[in-house]
Design an enzyme around this catalytic site. Structure first.
Site, short mmCIF file in Angstrom:
data_model
loop_
_atom_site.label_atom_id
_atom_site.label_comp_id
_atom_site.label_asym_id
_atom_site.label_seq_id
_atom_site.Cartn_x
_atom_site.Cartn_y
_atom_site.Cartn_z
N ASP A 86 0.82 -1.22 0.00
CA ASP A 86 0.00 0.00 0.00
C ASP A 86 0.86 1.28 0.00
O ASP A 86 0.69 2.16 0.85
CB ASP A 86 -0.93 0.03 1.21
CG ASP A 86 -1.70 -1.25 1.42
OD1 ASP A 86 -2.05 -1.89 0.42
OD2 ASP A 86 -1.92 -1.63 2.59
N GLU A 90 -11.44 -1.28 -3.49
CA GLU A 90 -10.81 -0.52 -2.41
C GLU A 90 -9.74 0.42 -2.97
O GLU A 90 -9.57 0.55 -4.18
CB GLU A 90 -10.21 -1.46 -1.36
CG GLU A 90 -9.17 -2.42 -1.89
CD GLU A 90 -8.73 -3.43 -0.83
OE1 GLU A 90 -9.32 -3.47 0.26
OE2 GLU A 90 -7.78 -4.18 -1.11
#
Length: 329
Positions: free
Chosen positions: A29, A211
């Site tokens: 991420d 997401e």
């Protein structure tokens, strides 16, 4: 038959990803920003030691990466109380607003929407400066099991009217947008209803695999990047990214073919390597940097089959085609 020297020289040039080295795994991420002559990547805290809460890496050339001091040594007390069982911070977002850096980050436990987004601020990212210090600004937004969204994966947006927004979301009913108070970087109204900007309608009871929103302003359009399908399964991850565009930051975001991201549409931007290469799997959770010379880059993670499926930092250049749509290479 002898191979012509000129033919041998027609090998494709090495990409930026081919040259990455140093401390690039495990990286999950990632987001990226530049301060002065240094690029900074922040990412989900993994493993032990000082990188366990939020990891921080730096480079002068986008190629050679090394560890840097992390912004947190432990979860703030408020986060540990709000999210019992949380052991790290994930999916950070970095921006420079009003003379200070804002580092939004997520606190959650896997598979739960009892989650919170926190905020740290600092006047600089350079630990050698006397004014370097991260200040805990506390909670920004929280979601609970009764809510239809998940308060993780934040992305700060400054629109062309000077309004500030926070995009967020993972699974549940998809990706959301919340208006922020400029002075604090927190919601303008504590009880405001988030605006939906993307979702993937699925049968009742099934997960909604979307997401990691990230919004880019380019060419008179807002571009929403999202990750579809499943991360966090190592080499078996099916993650990939899609993109859509809208004239308004609030949507609606459409793919090149007109498909609506509110209906699971969009245009594919990043997929896993082709089967004949088959090394980096599940590319997703994109962050964006517009460099000082105007070049656009995307950072993301992918799982390296040649390194036991380790999540690894990847960087691609984002070019804009003649039709106005981006190409990642």
């Amino acid at each position: 038959m002898t191979r012509d020297v000129g033919e041998a020289r027609r090998e494709p040039p090495a990409t930026l990803n081919d040259r990455l080295e140093g401390d690039i795994a495990p990286t999950h991420d990632p987001v990226i920003i530049r301060e002065g002559d240094t690029y900074h990547v922040f990412s989900t805290g993994l493993g032990d030691g000082p990188d366990r809460i939020i990891a921080h890496r730096v480079s002068r050339d986008l190629i050679h990466w090394r560890k840097a001091p992390p912004p947190l040594a432990a979860l703030p007390d408020w986060a540990a109380r709000a999210i019992p069982g949380a052991s790290n911070a994930c999916a950070p977002d970095i921006s420079h607003v009003g003379g200070r850096y804002r580092l939004y980050y997520s606190v959650s436990t896997f598979g739960s929407n009892r989650s919170a987004i926190g905020l740290l601020t600092s006047p600089t990212l350079d630990p050698s400066r006397a004014d370097y210090a991260w200040r805990d600004e506390g909670m920004v937004v929280m979601s609970r099991p009764a809510d239809d969204f998940n308060a993780i994966d934040p992305n700060f947006i400054l629109d062309r009217r000077g309004r500030q927004w926070l995009a967020l979301g993972s699974f549940w009913s998809g990706l959301k947008l919340i208006a922020l108070e400029p002075a604090t970087g927190k919601p303008r109204q504590a009880a405001q209803v988030p605006i939906s900007i993307a979702r993937r309608p699925v049968p009742i009871g099934a997960p909604d695999p979307v997401e990691a929103p990230f919004v880019i302003d380019h060419g008179g359009w807002y571009w929403l990047i999202a990750s579809y399908d499943y991360c966090c399964k190592g080499n078996a991850s099916t993650y990939y990214t899609v993109i859509g565009r809208s004239r308004e930051v609030t949507g609606s975001y459409l793919g090149r073919d007109g498909s609506a991201m509110m209906q699971g549409g969009g245009t594919v931007l990043l997929r896993a390597d082709l089967p004949e290469k088959d090394r980096f799997r599940g590319p997703g959770h994109v962050g964006h940097l517009r460099d000082a010379d105007g070049t656009d880059y995307l950072v993301h993670h992918a799982y390296d089959r040649e390194n036991k499926g380790a999540p690894t930092l990847r960087i691609v250049r984002l070019r804009w085609g003649s039709d106005g749509w981006p190409i990642a290479d």
